[in-house]
Enzyme design. Structure first.
Site, PDB file in Angstrom:
ATOM      1  CE  LYS A   1      -3.028   2.637   3.079  1.00 44.96           C
ATOM      2  NZ  LYS A   1      -3.674   2.663   4.418  1.00 44.96           N
TER       3      LYS A   1
ATOM      4  CG  ASP B   1      -5.580   8.295   4.602  1.00 47.64           C
ATOM      5  OD1 ASP B   1      -6.470   8.865   3.933  1.00 47.64           O
ATOM      6  OD2 ASP B   1      -5.791   7.332   5.358  1.00 47.64           O
TER       7      ASP B   1
ATOM      8  CE  LYS C   1      -6.399   8.881   7.919  1.00 45.94           C
ATOM      9  NZ  LYS C   1      -6.882   7.697   8.652  1.00 45.94           N
TER      10      LYS C   1
ATOM     11  CG  ASP D   1      -1.797   5.464   5.143  1.00 46.38           C
ATOM     12  OD1 ASP D   1      -1.657   4.444   5.849  1.00 46.38           O
ATOM     13  OD2 ASP D   1      -2.881   5.758   4.602  1.00 46.38           O
TER      14      ASP D   1
ATOM     15  CG  ASP E   1      -9.923   7.439   6.865  1.00 43.86           C
ATOM     16  OD1 ASP E   1      -8.865   7.538   6.217  1.00 43.86           O
ATOM     17  OD2 ASP E   1      -9.960   7.450   8.109  1.00 43.86           O
TER      18      ASP E   1
ATOM     19  CD  GLU F   1      -6.719   5.327   2.494  1.00 39.80           C
ATOM     20  OE1 GLU F   1      -5.618   4.953   2.929  1.00 39.80           O
ATOM     21  OE2 GLU F   1      -7.668   5.619   3.255  1.00 39.80           O
TER      22      GLU F   1
ATOM     23  NE  ARG G   1     -10.682  -1.385   3.930  1.00 42.46           N
ATOM     24  CZ  ARG G   1     -11.190  -1.610   5.150  1.00 42.46           C
ATOM     25  NH1 ARG G   1     -12.270  -2.367   5.289  1.00 42.46           N
ATOM     26  NH2 ARG G   1     -10.611  -1.107   6.212  1.00 42.46           N
TER      27      ARG G   1
END
Length: 514
Positions: free
Chosen positions: A277, A282, A289, A300, A359, A361, A363
């Site tokens: 990933k 993010d 968030k 991230d 949020d 994202e 996956r």
């Protein structure tokens, strides 16, 4: 429009501390070198007493101290990482600082922790000489190098000079018998982890998807790897809908990177495929968030950093199997083009996903990466690694990654690699009873449970179940590293900030494959 000045940060391709080895006695080695400013002797417990290693008495005699009396007076327990400074008046040719380093049982784990503690004690020093790891196994030698380099790590400075007293020791010399292969593997694993940390620590205003893809291209070419990069046009043409949706709100478009390592003699075998990933920042998107939760989100992309660093080290450590790394890279921002809760996104290969939380994202970009792997690469084994869910950190804390796998053998091999590397995992269940919460009335699947779902909690499990849908029955494992990828304090070989977690685990596992 006001121009914003940016400082440059360059990730390192080598550790901050140079590590060498020499034989002979510690005292002789120190006297023959004019820049040693810290000398360290290891101590351990034996038959209920604390004893120094075979160099201890010789060093003590050179300094004119009674080592046995020091051990008693300072109440030395020899626990792993215990550092005790011996009060001395140094004669000519010897440094003013002489310390004892506890190594516990002498296991690789304890030696790694001891070396990390010594590295922190040695911050700001020019040259450290130590007997740490003398006479121990290949694993012990590897652990000492890893512990010292990683325990002394500091992030790359953004155009500012680090304070000298906080900089890692410039040189480490290990005196005595240290198996060469252990030292070489330790250097390679430490170097890879330093790179992963550096990439994750790079500020997000510098580290957009194109920048990270460029790093992969440059570093991959230097290591003799084949690197391909998909820009936003090619992503659209080939149907990477998950990646494009996540990146739709950002001024910096997404990228997809493929890195191929093909060793001699292994080119005709099915590849091992790693998917990392790579969310360069993010915000949570429209499902934004809270401020404090957003602060560490430059890290991230730690999964992508671990995959890239492990691939780059494959030629050096002689991995025998072909390996492909896939890096789906995007910035999850928000803007006029952002994807929304309630949207339906068509991922790579045609499967549709109902969006309930922007949020979640990670996956989505992994779904594209996994689907690409099974459609185009026919992987022998498929492993993804991601800072995926806060639920994994809640359940397992900051030192264990959540491990999911469809096969016991793969789970066991990854667990063994984790134990050897010092990066801990805990296998979690793929609970089939939770799968219905991902059913959707408007798409093939939801990517998170909907309101009123029968299960509450288990967010890391439902995320793994979602990812499994895109593996087409391949032998697959998922590492959720949201907890251990970041640390709020120094602890053993882990330093505050990005940890590079997963790099050594993956590399050690790849080394074990035949």
């Amino acid at each position: 429009m006001v121009a914003v000045a940016r400082v440059e940060v360059t990730p390192r391709v080598g550790p901050q501390t140079s590590v060498t080895n020499r034989s002979g006695s510690l005292v002789s080695a120190v006297r023959e070198t004019d820049d040693v400013d810290l000398i360290a002797v290891s101590v351990r417990k034996a038959d209920g007493s604390v004893v120094a290693d075979r160099h201890g008495d010789q060093v003590a005699a050179a300094y004119g101290v009674d080592l046995a009396s020091v051990l008693v007076a300072e109440r030395v327990k020899a626990g792993p990482g215990e550092i005790v400074r011996v009060p001395v008046m140094a004669p000519d040719g010897l440094p003013q600082r002489f310390v004892l380093v506890g190594i516990g049982t002498g296991s690789a784990r304890d030696l790694r922790r001891a070396a990390a503690a010594l590295a922190r004690k040695a911050r700001g020093r020019r040259h450290v000489m130590t007997t740490l790891g003398d006479g121990y196994s290949t694993e012990g030698a590897r652990a000492v190098v890893e512990g010292f380099v990683l325990g002394g790590y500091t992030p790359p400075s953004a155009g500012l000079k680090s304070r000298a007293e906080s900089s890692p020791a410039a040189q480490l010399t290990l005196v005595g018998g240290h198996p060469a292969i252990g030292l070489d593997r330790g250097r390679a694993h430490a170097r890879a982890t330093v790179l992963a940390r550096d990439l994750a620590e790079t500020p997000a205003n510098l580290k957009n998807p194109a920048w990270l893809a460029g790093q992969a291209a440059d570093l991959g070419a230097a290591a003799g790897l084949d690197v391909q990069i998909w820009d936003e046009s090619r992503l659209a043409d080939e149907g990477f809908g998950g990646l494009l949706a996540v990146g739709s709100g950002s001024a910096t478009p997404p990228r997809f990177v493929r890195i191929d390592y093909r060793p001699e003699g292994g080119r005709r075998r099915k590849p091992v495929v790693l998917v990392g990933k790579g969310i360069t920042f993010d915000t949570g998107g429209i499902s934004i968030k809270p401020r404090l939760s957003m602060v560490p989100m430059k890290t991230d992309m730690s999964g992508a950093a671990a995959v890239l660093a492990a691939l780059l080290a494959c030629p050096e450590v002689g991995v025998r199997r072909p390996v492909t790394g896939l890096l789906p890279l995007a910035e999850n921002a928000f803007g006029a083009g952002s994807y929304r809760p309630g949207d339906v996104v068509t991922t790579y290969g045609g499967r549709t996903v109902e969006i309930l939380d922007t949020d979640a994202e990670g996956r989505l970009v992994l779904a594209d990466g996994l689907a690409y792997a099974v459609r185009n690469l026919d992987p022998d084994v498929l492993v993804d690694i991601a800072t995926l869910t806060g639920a994994a950190g809640v359940g397992l804390g900051k030192r264990h990654a959540a491990l999911y796998s469809t096969t016991d053998r793969l789970a066991g091999a990854l667990t063994e690699a984790a134990t050897g590397s010092g990066e801990q995992v805990w296998r979690m269940p793929l609970v089939e009873d939770y799968r219905p919460v991902l059913e959707s009335s408007v798409a093939d699947i939801r990517h998170v449970p909907g309101r009123g779902a029968q299960t509450s909690g288990g967010g890391s499990i439902t995320a793994a179940l979602f990812l499994r849908e895109f593996t087409a029955g391949a032998r697959w494992a998922h590492l959720d590293i949201a907890g251990p990828s970041r640390s709020d304090r120094d602890e053993n070989e882990v330093t505050r900030g990005a940890t590079g977690f997963g790099t050594r685990l993956l590399l050690r596992w790849l080394e074990s494959l035949r």
